[in-house]
Design an enzyme around this catalytic site. Sequence first.
Site, PDB file in Angstrom:
ATOM      1  N   LYS A 109      -5.372  -0.088 -16.959  1.00  0.00           N
ATOM      2  CA  LYS A 109      -5.478  -0.319 -15.607  1.00  0.00           C
ATOM      3  C   LYS A 109      -6.563  -0.717 -15.478  1.00  0.00           C
ATOM      4  CE  LYS A 109      -3.201   1.208 -11.484  1.00  0.00           C
ATOM      5  NZ  LYS A 109      -1.814   1.291 -11.572  1.00  0.00           N
ATOM      6  N   ASN A 223       4.461  -1.324   1.456  1.00  0.00           N
ATOM      7  CA  ASN A 223       4.764  -1.905   0.790  1.00  0.00           C
ATOM      8  C   ASN A 223       5.920  -1.087  -0.149  1.00  0.00           C
ATOM      9  OD1 ASN A 223       5.877  -2.304  -1.856  1.00  0.00           O
ATOM     10  ND2 ASN A 223       5.780  -4.248  -2.044  1.00  0.00           N
ATOM     11  N   ALA A 224       5.799   0.105  -0.485  1.00  0.00           N
ATOM     12  CA  ALA A 224       6.434   1.143  -0.832  1.00  0.00           C
ATOM     13  C   ALA A 224       7.015   2.322   0.386  1.00  0.00           C
ATOM     14  CB  ALA A 224       5.568   1.976  -1.764  1.00  0.00           C
TER      15      ALA A 224
HETATM   16  P1  NAD Z   1       0.234  -0.162   1.189  1.00  0.00           P
HETATM   17  O1  NAD Z   1      -0.923  -0.582   1.596  1.00  0.00           O
HETATM   18  O2  NAD Z   1       1.001  -1.548   1.044  1.00  0.00           O
HETATM   19  O3  NAD Z   1       1.043   0.764   2.384  1.00  0.00           O
HETATM   20  C1  NAD Z   1       0.164   1.912   2.551  1.00  0.00           C
HETATM   21  C2  NAD Z   1       0.949   2.017   3.538  1.00  0.00           C
HETATM   22  O4  NAD Z   1       0.328   3.610   3.575  1.00  0.00           O
HETATM   23  C3  NAD Z   1       0.705   2.251   5.059  1.00  0.00           C
HETATM   24  O5  NAD Z   1       1.442   1.333   6.415  1.00  0.00           O
HETATM   25  C4  NAD Z   1      -0.712   2.445   5.348  1.00  0.00           C
HETATM   26  O6  NAD Z   1      -0.741   2.573   7.214  1.00  0.00           O
HETATM   27  C5  NAD Z   1      -0.573   3.752   5.378  1.00  0.00           C
HETATM   28  N1  NAD Z   1      -1.854   4.861   5.379  1.00  0.00           N
HETATM   29  C6  NAD Z   1      -3.054   4.497   5.263  1.00  0.00           C
HETATM   30  N2  NAD Z   1      -3.408   5.564   5.120  1.00  0.00           N
HETATM   31  C7  NAD Z   1      -2.997   6.738   6.190  1.00  0.00           C
HETATM   32  C8  NAD Z   1      -2.810   8.135   6.555  1.00  0.00           C
HETATM   33  N3  NAD Z   1      -3.638   8.757   6.728  1.00  0.00           N
HETATM   34  N4  NAD Z   1      -1.866   8.622   7.254  1.00  0.00           N
HETATM   35  C9  NAD Z   1      -0.653   8.273   6.501  1.00  0.00           C
HETATM   36  N5  NAD Z   1      -0.282   6.749   6.598  1.00  0.00           N
HETATM   37  C10 NAD Z   1      -1.630   6.157   6.134  1.00  0.00           C
HETATM   38  O7  NAD Z   1       0.029   0.642  -0.170  1.00  0.00           O
HETATM   39  P2  NAD Z   1       1.890   0.906  -0.213  1.00  0.00           P
HETATM   40  O8  NAD Z   1       2.043  -0.677  -2.006  1.00  0.00           O
HETATM   41  O9  NAD Z   1       2.768   0.727  -0.243  1.00  0.00           O
HETATM   42  O10 NAD Z   1       1.268   1.933  -2.068  1.00  0.00           O
HETATM   43  C11 NAD Z   1       1.766   2.888  -1.123  1.00  0.00           C
HETATM   44  C12 NAD Z   1       1.371   4.399  -2.265  1.00  0.00           C
HETATM   45  O11 NAD Z   1       2.907   4.110  -3.066  1.00  0.00           O
HETATM   46  C13 NAD Z   1      -0.030   4.172  -3.598  1.00  0.00           C
HETATM   47  O12 NAD Z   1       0.313   5.855  -3.405  1.00  0.00           O
HETATM   48  C14 NAD Z   1       0.259   3.537  -4.056  1.00  0.00           C
HETATM   49  O13 NAD Z   1      -0.318   3.438  -5.579  1.00  0.00           O
HETATM   50  C15 NAD Z   1       2.056   3.364  -4.661  1.00  0.00           C
HETATM   51  N6  NAD Z   1       2.220   2.943  -5.482  1.00  0.00           N
HETATM   52  C16 NAD Z   1       3.258   1.846  -4.713  1.00  0.00           C
HETATM   53  C17 NAD Z   1       3.393   0.482  -5.877  1.00  0.00           C
HETATM   54  C18 NAD Z   1       4.172  -0.640  -5.080  1.00  0.00           C
HETATM   55  O14 NAD Z   1       4.743  -1.285  -5.855  1.00  0.00           O
HETATM   56  N7  NAD Z   1       3.478  -1.334  -3.961  1.00  0.00           N
HETATM   57  C19 NAD Z   1       4.375   1.027  -7.059  1.00  0.00           C
HETATM   58  C20 NAD Z   1       3.868   2.473  -7.280  1.00  0.00           C
HETATM   59  C21 NAD Z   1       3.211   3.664  -6.716  1.00  0.00           C
END
Ligand code: NAD
Length: 418
Positions: A109, A223-224
Amino acid sequence: MASILDDAVAKFKNNLKYYSEKDNSFSLTDFDLKSMTIPSKTISVNFPLKTSKGFKIFHAYRVHFNTERGPAKGGIRYHSKVDLDEVSALSLWMSLKNALMNLPYGGGKGGIEINPKEYSDQDIEKISREFVRQMHLIIGPETDIPAPDVYTNPQIMAWMSDEYNKIKGKKVPAAFTGKPISAGGSEARSYSTAMGGFYVLKKAAEEYKIPKNATIAIQGFGNAGRNFAEIASKQGYNIIAVSDSKGGIYNKDGLNIEKLIKHKRTQPVSTFPGKRISNEELLETDVDVLVPAALENVITEKNANKIKAKIILELANGPISEKADEILFKRKIIVLPDILANAGGVTVSYFEWLQNKKNQHWKETKVLKNLEERMSETFKILFNDYVQKFNVSFRIAAYAHAAKRIIKAKKKAEGCIE
Ligand code: NAD
């Protein structure tokens, strides 16, 4: 202040201790545990750069864990809270995730302490290229393969990959994954985390008799969360609540996800037609499946007793605290842990690395078939060999299985076993 790495290590050790009490054949020495939970390589660099905001000094990190199974693999995060402690904890988790999924990698990381929203695209390109110039000696297809993470994306991977190629004087596409398809990226990589989570849910739904039109609540619509909502609703699941950082929306008859995705392009989800709910209410919604897909530690001992879902699919990293985990297990709520549920992203990164090394480009159908096989296979191992056999949670099962693979590789490297 508590160290994130210390907390992660304590949680890992506590879970393994609990498992060793259930399975007499499993024993780890203190040395095994210690060697698994200290970084094998830690790099901190500080570099000054002229940006559109003037001269700035940037602090950047890269950490490796458990590289006996293969090169370090994991994302690079751009965030103002990035520090060595956070990057180390994330790298440990990556080593567990990669071992669990049987990917030939250790954990990696990296990150830069920066608020990317304060900088122009030109600045971000300059900073990303400088990161590679600082770190290129440890990066490479057989040593350390970075990918996107929070606030980094395929474009940033393309800049980094290009800079790396310039330094090496040749094209080395397998040194970075999560690249745009035009720069050697893989089909399906952009939605692979959500897709992998969906395949895990599909297997759990079979085992725990969750119907095809089950209700789902999703926290986070990035994204997720957004991709998961789209995939699950297309497969007939009924998404009745979603939220983002501004709050949530609920409709007991189901939300129209296609329209909600269009709506979210310009507005928060909470202004979509339906009943407005808070993020706390979303977590306590009466649904079959709850999907935390935003932040860490949103389910704690304070609300664990109020959760009504039968299954929790952790797309976010670390959304459930250790105490809450115990409460949920006692309440027989099935938790599909982050290192399994969100491993689809790194798994398709592995496919990208393979394609790059062999100079191939797989069709989307091939990527998805391979992803489903790997996610289902891992679920089956945890379900049959741990959860059913020893009556432990999927998290304990995942930690124990990953630990066994890491220790085996360490002993092999030391020549202790054939
Ligand atoms: P992202 O930035 O695309 O989306 C995050 C979402 O969470 C947004 O819709 C945002 O508005 C929302 N959010 C932020 N604060 C919030 C709150 N207080 N209450 C509710 N919603 C809130 O991020 P992502 O890539 O979707 O990642 C989300 C999670 O998934 C993270 O923990 C990340 O580590 C994990 N993750 C993502 C991936 C990936 O490929 N995108 C892979 C592994 C793990």
